[in-house]
Design an enzyme around this catalytic site. Structure first.
Site: not given
Length: 369
Positions: A52, A133, A264
């Site tokens: 990720h 997002q 991340d």
């Protein structure tokens, strides 16, 4: 190629003294002769597996170009990551299909980490927990849409994130759980909803604590549900920004053997502080902290090896941190026959480090970088 006098990582997170023999791109044995290169007691760990992350060195996986993927894969290999499963952001199906096609057409050069999968972080997520997002492209859980994009990717999507409280999510989890690993993410789900999602086939939680309800004594939420579901793994960002060190230590105790360290990371990783972007949104980076202009944390600016070092500084045993960044993610992606171990038969992805965890050498598929 043979090496002796190493402290060699074992899949249970311990180390043993010994050697390694390598032929071609594979480890052929865990002993070495007296004429082997003496490594002076360095640690030998498997190349890490980051399942990720979004970008580094000014590139984002969602750029959807061979140039971007190569830049990511080269930087990751230099920093001890042998296998990558980069994450998409929340985009419309057309954009996700373009990214998928670029990934399917790409192949690694000898100095680049292998692309072993794609992580679909959006768009099947909650608006209220969207984090960094883009809400404009959120989409209800949709098995048919996933399958269309998966076809473009030639099956590369290994993870699909989902907020289980969304309409149709439970049915989608049940339908897709045999095709892709479902991870609960960017969600408002309570304990009972998350437990039901795990019963339906979800097997992971995305960046535990971030973009989900808190873990409290009367409302344990997704975190409590994951704890009570022994077949569920939890992602954790140990960059010193996302999670307090006390909580990192608690997670490694509560979820013993089930933690997956992730970076991340976004495109600023490996570069100086400044203005960057993530998912089409402006991001300011100062040190390890990356934020949208409204202050929302927007990924990290730290690679996975640095997250391992950070976890160790927080009190996590080195071998356990390595297990969470190599063995555990390899198993989650179904690539444990090649990655996450230094046992005979595995790909010869080896990182040699000193006592201060500085990298002395990286072997990638049997070749010295």
């Amino acid at each position: 190629m043979e090496f002796r006098n190493l402290k060699i990582y074992q899949p249970d997170g311990t180390f043993r003294s010994g050697g390694l023999s390598i032929s071609g791109d594979r480890i052929t044995g865990t002993e070495a002769g007296s004429d082997a290169a003496d490594m002076g007691g360095l640690y030998a760990i498997p190349g890490l597996v980051d399942l990720h992350f979004h970008g580094c060195m000014g590139y984002d996986f969602c750029d959807g170009t061979a140039e971007a993927i190569s830049a990511l894969a080269s930087y990751q290999a230099q920093n001890g990551v042998a296998a990558i499963c980069p994450a998409t952001m929340t985009y419309p199906e057309e954009k996700l299909s373009e990214i998928a096609q670029a990934a399917a057409a790409w192949s690694a050069e000898p100095h680049e980490a292998a692309l072993v999968g794609i992580n679909m972080e959006g768009p099947f997520i909650s608006e209220k927990k969207k984090g960094a997002q883009n809400a404009a492209y959120l989409h209800a859980p949709d098995a048919a849409m996933f399958r269309r994009v998966q076809e473009k990717a030639h099956g590369l999507f290994k993870l699909c994130d989902m907020a289980p409280e969304l309409p149709g999510a439970m049915e989608t989890i049940e339908e897709l759980s045999g095709e892709v690993r479902i991870s609960l993410a960017h969600t408002e789900a309570d304990y009972d909803t998350a437990c039901e999602a795990f019963r339906r086939g979800a097997r992971q939680t995305t960046h535990l604590f971030n973009a989900m309800p808190p873990f409290s004594h009367r409302a344990p939420g997704v975190i409590g549900a994951a704890f009570d579901s022994e077949n569920v793994a939890v992602e954790l960002i140990a960059d010193g920004v996302h999670i307090h060190p006390s909580v990192v230590r608690a997670v490694f105790t509560l979820f013993s053997g089930r933690v997956i360290l992730i970076s991340d990371s976004m495109m600023a990783t490996g570069l100086a502080d400044g203005e960057y972007s993530l998912g089409g949104q402006a991001v300011t980076v100062r040190g390890n902290l990356a934020t949208l202009h409204d202050g929302t944390i927007a990924g990290s600016a730290t690679n996975l090896m640095d997250c391992v070092r950070s976890a160790v500084r927080m009190g996590i045993p080195f071998g356990e941190a390595v297990r969470s960044a190599s063995t555990n993610p390899a198993r989650a992606l179904g690539i444990e026959n090649d990655y996450g171990s230094l046992e005979a038969g595995r790909l010869a992805n080896v990182v040699l480090l000193d006592e201060e965890l500085n990298i002395h050498a990286v072997l990638l598929r049997g070749r010295m970088l």
